[in-house]
Write an enzyme that holds these catalytic residues in place. Structure first.
Site, short mmCIF file in Angstrom:
data_model
loop_
_atom_site.label_atom_id
_atom_site.label_comp_id
_atom_site.label_asym_id
_atom_site.label_seq_id
_atom_site.Cartn_x
_atom_site.Cartn_y
_atom_site.Cartn_z
N CYS A 64 18.61 62.57 105.63
CA CYS A 64 18.74 63.75 104.78
C CYS A 64 17.58 63.88 103.81
O CYS A 64 17.58 64.76 102.96
CB CYS A 64 20.06 63.68 104.00
N CYS A 67 16.25 59.57 100.22
CA CYS A 67 15.48 58.48 99.61
C CYS A 67 14.15 58.98 99.07
O CYS A 67 13.69 58.54 98.01
CB CYS A 67 15.27 57.36 100.63
N CYS A 175 20.01 54.17 106.27
CA CYS A 175 19.83 54.68 107.64
C CYS A 175 18.70 53.95 108.35
O CYS A 175 18.85 53.51 109.49
CB CYS A 175 19.56 56.19 107.61
N CYS A 224 22.00 54.49 99.58
CA CYS A 224 22.19 55.87 100.04
C CYS A 224 22.33 56.77 98.82
O CYS A 224 23.41 57.22 98.49
CB CYS A 224 23.44 55.93 100.92
N HIS A 270 30.07 44.67 90.92
CA HIS A 270 31.30 44.49 90.12
C HIS A 270 31.04 43.66 88.86
O HIS A 270 31.63 43.93 87.80
CB HIS A 270 32.32 43.80 91.02
N CYS A 273 29.49 45.84 86.11
CA CYS A 273 29.98 47.21 86.02
C CYS A 273 30.37 47.54 84.58
O CYS A 273 31.01 46.72 83.90
CB CYS A 273 31.19 47.39 86.93
N CYS A 293 39.12 50.93 85.15
CA CYS A 293 38.59 50.37 86.40
C CYS A 293 38.95 51.28 87.57
O CYS A 293 40.05 51.84 87.65
CB CYS A 293 39.17 48.98 86.63
N CYS A 299 37.07 51.69 94.82
CA CYS A 299 35.78 51.11 94.45
C CYS A 299 35.51 49.84 95.26
O CYS A 299 36.36 48.96 95.37
CB CYS A 299 35.77 50.79 92.95
N CYS A 308 22.58 47.39 90.64
CA CYS A 308 22.80 48.71 90.03
C CYS A 308 23.31 48.61 88.60
O CYS A 308 22.92 49.39 87.73
CB CYS A 308 23.80 49.52 90.86
N CYS A 320 26.87 54.90 89.39
CA CYS A 320 27.99 55.59 90.02
C CYS A 320 29.30 55.38 89.27
O CYS A 320 29.99 56.34 88.92
CB CYS A 320 28.14 55.11 91.47
N CYS A 327 32.20 52.81 93.49
CA CYS A 327 31.11 52.26 94.32
C CYS A 327 31.55 52.31 95.78
O CYS A 327 32.68 51.94 96.11
CB CYS A 327 30.81 50.82 93.90
N CYS A 330 27.04 51.23 99.42
CA CYS A 330 26.09 51.90 100.32
C CYS A 330 24.90 51.03 100.68
O CYS A 330 24.10 51.42 101.53
CB CYS A 330 25.63 53.22 99.71
#
Length: 383
Positions: A64, A67, A175, A224, A270, A273, A293, A299, A308, A320, A327, A330
């Site tokens: 798509c 990225c 991908c 992703c 996690h 987070c 949570c 999640c 992340c 996210c 989450c 991805c």
């Protein structure tokens, strides 16, 4: 940038960047992020690359373009500043090529300045470039690769030609790394047979390069989309030869070809987070829009190995789960099938101490109650 990050940047700035060993360098880029890294070491980078331009050939398969969009949305530095500092010539990128096509103004173009097919052929013939692949590669139907044609060639064929003359191959996005969404289980999955560059989901014997009989090491940067830092810092490390390809790759990459500094095998989303405190107190949202949570909303952070929670997105201010989205793991090889159904509480996979989330929640509350009771008794005894 936070005060702690600024202090770390100043500390690293006092070191001789060009003499940093690979391990120290990777720790630095893992913590700093692209903004601080390129800012801290800009003088040394310019000195190191003054006479060494690096060409990048960026191919697009079935995807798509998310990225590329993620990279273009990077703030400070933006992609133009980053490529300039790293002395990079983005020689081929289908989305960004200006005035390129097989036909221009209705007439067939027969030179590399206007015809993208000729440009790519010339770049491949010259060699000495880093190949970046975004998007999966269809092997179907029946091994022909004809589910994706660019000009008069299959993308499978183009990838093979480009990979042979590349100095390094980087698969950007899930991908390209593992097949991603295009390889999800479906009634036509066997016909389309989408694959990653070096993996088909978690199978490293079924990647497209293996299918083509090409033995080239590949660095996977899943996601992703993939985070701009993951892309820029990996490119920077390769360009500056702080990651030597292929020699350093066994030590730098995990079992799925991911740089361990960004995708730590012993660390999950996690753990850092912003909602982790609610998990520890067994407080869960059961409808979208709350602040607790997100486990009950599907999640998958406990199964997702990425930084992340530390690096954050959108200028290092959010991610996210912080924005209210569970989450979906991805960055994992089995995505999306291993994450589905996305918004439904996951069954125990043996990751969470072999217990389901409700058992853990009760245990956490019970442990907190016991600790509180012990402290109360000690206070009564004057301890």
């Amino acid at each position: 940038m936070s005060t702690g990050m600024k202090n770390l940047a100043r500390t690293l700035d006092s070191l001789d960047f060009l003499k940093l060993d690979r391990r120290t360098f990777m720790k630095a880029v893992g913590v700093l992020g692209a903004t601080a890294f390129l800012g801290t070491y800009k003088t040394e980078i310019v000195s190191a690359l003054e006479f060494a331009e690096t060409k990048i050939v960026w191919l697009h398969g079935s995807e798509c373009t998310g990225c590329s969009e993620s990279l273009l949305n990077g703030g400070n530095p933006d992609v133009a500043q980053a490529l300039s500092k790293l002395n990079v010539n983005l020689a081929y990128h289908e989305t960004l090529l200006a005035q390129q096509g097989i036909f221009v103004d209705g007439k067939l173009a027969n030179n590399a300045e206007l015809n993208s097919e000729i440009l790519l052929e010339e770049l491949i013939e010259e060699g000495n470039y880093i190949l970046v692949v975004e998007g999966s590669i269809p092997n179907g139907p029946q091994g022909s690769g004809k589910y994706l044609m660019i000009g008069n060639k299959t993308f499978k064929e183009i990838l093979g030609e480009a990979a042979k003359n590349a100095t390094a191959v980087i698969a950007v996005g899930t991908c390209a790394a593992y097949g991603g969404i295009t390889s999800a289980d479906s009634d036509i999955a066997k016909d389309t047979d989408y694959r990653g560059v070096a993996f088909a989901k978690n199978d490293k014997t079924k990647g497209m390069l293996q299918e083509l009989g090409i033995d080239k090491p590949v660095i996977n940067i899943p996601g992703c989309p993939a985070h701009p830092d993951w892309i820029l810092l990996t490119l920077g490390a390769v360009i500056l030869e702080k990651i030597k390809v292929p020699g350093d790759l066994p030590a730098v990459l995990d079992d799925y070809g991911r740089p361990k500094v960004f995708f730590p095998p012993d660390h999950t989303v996690h753990e850092n987070c912003p909602r982790r405190g609610y998990y520890d107190r067994a407080e869960f949202d059961e409808q979208v829009g709350g602040e607790k949570c997100l486990w009950k909303l599907g999640c998958k952070a406990p199964y997702s190995h990425a930084d992340c929670g530390i690096r954050r997105w959108n200028g290092s201010v959010s991610m996210c789960t912080q924005a209210g989205g569970p989450c979906i793991a991805c960055v994992e090889p089995g995505f999306p099938d291993s994450s589905r159904p996305l918004y439904v509480e996951a069954e125990d996979k043996g990751v969470l101490l072999g217990a389901n989330i409700d058992t853990l929640s009760k245990a956490a509350v019970g442990a907190a109650t016991v600790v509180a009771g012990v402290h109360a008794v000690r206070r009564m005894k004057g301890e």
